[in-house]
Motif scaffolding. Structure first.
Motif, mmCIF file in Angstrom:
data_model
loop_
_atom_site.group_PDB
_atom_site.id
_atom_site.type_symbol
_atom_site.label_atom_id
_atom_site.label_comp_id
_atom_site.label_asym_id
_atom_site.label_seq_id
_atom_site.Cartn_x
_atom_site.Cartn_y
_atom_site.Cartn_z
ATOM 1 N N MET A 79 5.121 -38.793 83.175
ATOM 2 C CA MET A 79 4.726 -39.193 82.269
ATOM 3 C C MET A 79 4.384 -39.338 80.730
ATOM 4 N N ARG A 80 3.136 -40.354 80.401
ATOM 5 C CA ARG A 80 3.727 -41.430 79.200
ATOM 6 C C ARG A 80 2.981 -40.416 77.276
ATOM 7 N N ILE A 81 3.992 -40.434 76.798
ATOM 8 C CA ILE A 81 3.677 -39.542 75.790
ATOM 9 C C ILE A 81 3.407 -40.213 74.442
ATOM 10 N N GLY A 82 2.076 -39.904 73.635
ATOM 11 C CA GLY A 82 1.581 -40.484 73.010
ATOM 12 C C GLY A 82 1.040 -39.651 71.950
ATOM 13 N N TYR A 83 0.676 -40.787 70.459
ATOM 14 C CA TYR A 83 0.431 -40.057 69.415
ATOM 15 C C TYR A 83 -0.238 -40.176 68.707
ATOM 16 N N THR A 84 -1.342 -39.095 68.727
ATOM 17 C CA THR A 84 -2.132 -39.292 67.653
ATOM 18 C C THR A 84 -2.496 -39.854 66.589
ATOM 19 N N MET A 85 -3.597 -40.529 65.892
ATOM 20 C CA MET A 85 -4.135 -40.952 64.679
ATOM 21 C C MET A 85 -4.951 -39.788 64.182
ATOM 22 N N MET A 86 -4.840 -38.723 63.790
ATOM 23 C CA MET A 86 -5.629 -38.049 62.729
ATOM 24 C C MET A 86 -6.815 -38.757 62.217
ATOM 25 N N THR A 87 -7.785 -39.275 62.229
ATOM 26 C CA THR A 87 -8.317 -39.701 60.946
ATOM 27 C C THR A 87 -8.843 -38.532 59.453
ATOM 28 N N GLU A 88 -8.736 -37.541 60.481
ATOM 29 C CA GLU A 88 -9.556 -35.897 59.699
ATOM 30 C C GLU A 88 -8.336 -35.796 58.755
ATOM 31 N N GLN A 89 -7.113 -35.971 58.709
ATOM 32 C CA GLN A 89 -5.660 -35.536 57.834
ATOM 33 C C GLN A 89 -5.203 -35.799 56.870
ATOM 34 N N ALA A 90 -5.741 -37.229 57.286
ATOM 35 C CA ALA A 90 -4.453 -38.310 56.382
ATOM 36 C C ALA A 90 -5.785 -39.172 55.985
ATOM 37 N N GLY A 91 -5.531 -40.119 54.761
ATOM 38 C CA GLY A 91 -6.619 -41.270 54.638
ATOM 39 C C GLY A 91 -5.510 -42.907 55.435
ATOM 40 N N PRO A 92 -6.881 -43.582 55.250
ATOM 41 C CA PRO A 92 -6.110 -45.078 56.180
ATOM 42 C C PRO A 92 -4.842 -46.243 56.280
ATOM 43 N N ARG A 93 -4.483 -45.915 54.952
ATOM 44 C CA ARG A 93 -3.232 -46.659 54.701
ATOM 45 C C ARG A 93 -1.674 -45.337 55.169
ATOM 46 N N GLU A 94 -2.092 -44.179 55.272
ATOM 47 C CA GLU A 94 -1.095 -43.416 55.928
ATOM 48 C C GLU A 94 -1.331 -43.413 57.186
ATOM 49 N N LEU A 95 -2.341 -43.217 57.922
ATOM 50 C CA LEU A 95 -2.428 -44.089 59.674
ATOM 51 C C LEU A 95 -1.836 -44.617 60.057
ATOM 52 N N VAL A 96 -1.569 -45.760 59.481
ATOM 53 C CA VAL A 96 -1.581 -46.742 60.092
ATOM 54 C C VAL A 96 0.860 -47.132 60.085
ATOM 55 N N GLY A 97 0.735 -46.606 58.409
ATOM 56 C CA GLY A 97 1.913 -46.061 57.870
ATOM 57 C C GLY A 97 2.462 -45.052 59.523
ATOM 58 N N HIS A 98 1.631 -44.044 60.212
ATOM 59 C CA HIS A 98 2.418 -42.650 60.671
ATOM 60 C C HIS A 98 2.662 -43.826 62.801
ATOM 61 N N VAL A 99 1.231 -44.811 62.727
ATOM 62 C CA VAL A 99 1.935 -45.452 64.065
ATOM 63 C C VAL A 99 3.198 -46.510 63.835
ATOM 64 N N VAL A 100 2.772 -47.199 62.720
ATOM 65 C CA VAL A 100 4.456 -47.776 62.757
ATOM 66 C C VAL A 100 5.610 -46.751 63.366
ATOM 67 N N GLU A 101 5.345 -45.958 62.360
ATOM 68 C CA GLU A 101 6.301 -44.924 62.846
ATOM 69 C C GLU A 101 6.891 -44.716 64.121
#
Length: 321
Positions: free
Chosen positions: A1-23
């Motif tokens: 099974m491939r494990i993914g990460y969710t950018m949850m737009t309801e709980q973070a701002g746009p700059r933070e979301l991009v930083g999270h997916v980079v990590e």
């Protein structure tokens, strides 16, 4: 099974979301998904940036992690011709890493354009028609359609990726599985129900990927994690029949006012017990899901979760599954 990460737009701002997916890319998540909402479910979540701008930024800030909407409704806020253009552009920006996840939508997000909120049967028929239009536009040819729900007059995409974005369609019952079987390259479901996968297979989906989603609430203090999960994610226990109909966060707040923290803790792994997450993931694997996107609850808690995922959770999931 491939494990993914969710950018949850309801709980973070746009700059933070991009930083999270980079990590998330750096530590080795297999793919990422992003929610596409105009409102959070609860005011305590506090965010709702435009997912497609975040996707464009994420496509440039990352180099290998696949991206996906989870999910976009192509029928009210967005006309399907506009969705096709956006998806083709993100596919080009990401160099072929994008999947377009579609669903019949929630009143919470779609009511803002004042087009009303028809029955589930009508919404599904609209999704069916929208998927056909999007597929046609991905060819790069002129498209004209005069359907029951959408009009398209001489539409064309001028920047078309060599490989169009695969279509994912969210399902919750037999009728949506039928639509997914006709149009989807990927099945999307949030519950580990084998009958959904079987219905998808019976309608043309055999052998295609199927992706699920699981919320978790990591924290070294389990009691604090349970409290956070209750504050921000108790709405999720309402089920899609309720959640698709409510128009505002206040409605979700009222609908979940009698949900207790212990109720949330029974359905969402909370704390730092790796084995609890592995056991919560196992039903998806046993049902036949090929991909699973994890949702970490709490915008300010993404980086600690990602560090934990790198050192403990991802190795344990890959060893177990």
């Amino acid at each position: 099974m491939r494990i993914g990460y969710t950018m949850m737009t309801e709980q973070a701002g746009p700059r933070e979301l991009v930083g999270h997916v980079v990590e998330a890319e750096r530590i080795g998540f297999d793919f990422s998904v992003i929610s596409d909402h105009s409102f959070p479910w609860l005011e305590s979540q506090g965010h709702a940036p435009y997912a497609w701008s975040v996707l464009g930024a994420a496509a440039q800030a990352t180099s290998s992690i696949p991206l996906m909407t989870f999910v976009t409704c192509p029928t009210f806020r967005y006309h399907p011709a506009v969705i096709a253009q956006k998806a083709a552009t993100v596919q080009l920006l990401s160099d072929g890493r994008f999947r377009l996840g579609l669903g019949s939508g929630e009143n919470l997000n779609e009511h803002i354009v004042g087009a009303g909120w028809p029955s589930a049967r009508v919404r599904l028929a609209m999704l069916d028609e929208a998927a056909e239009i999007i597929r046609a536009l991905f060819t790069g040819e002129y498209v004209t359609r005069h359907g029951a729900h959408f009009q398209v007059d001489d539409a064309r995409l001028w920047d078309v990726p060599e490989v169009p974005p695969p279509l994912g369609i969210a399902v919750s019952g037999p009728a949506s599985c039928e639509v997914a079987g006709r149009h989807a390259d990927v099945l999307i479901a949030t519950e580990p129900k084998r009958e959904l996968l079987d219905a998808f297979d019976a309608n043309g989906g055999a052998g295609k990927p199927r992706i699920g989603q699981l919320p978790v609430c990591y924290g070294s203090d389990r009691e604090a994690a349970v409290t956070r999960a209750h504050e921000q994610f108790r709405w999720a226990l309402g089920g899609w029949r309720v959640n698709a109909e409510l128009p505002l966060p206040a409605g979700f707040d009222q609908a979940s006012e009698h949900t207790r923290p212990e109720d949330v803790a029974e359905s969402i792994p909370c704390g730092d017990d790796v084995d609890a997450v592995v056991e919560a993931v196992r039903p998806f694997a046993e049902a036949g899901f090929t991909d699973l996107a994890l949702v970490q609850i709490g915008g300010a808690h993404q980086l600690p979760f990602l560090r934990w995922a790198e050192t403990a959770l991802l190795p344990a999931l890959r060893a177990a599954l």
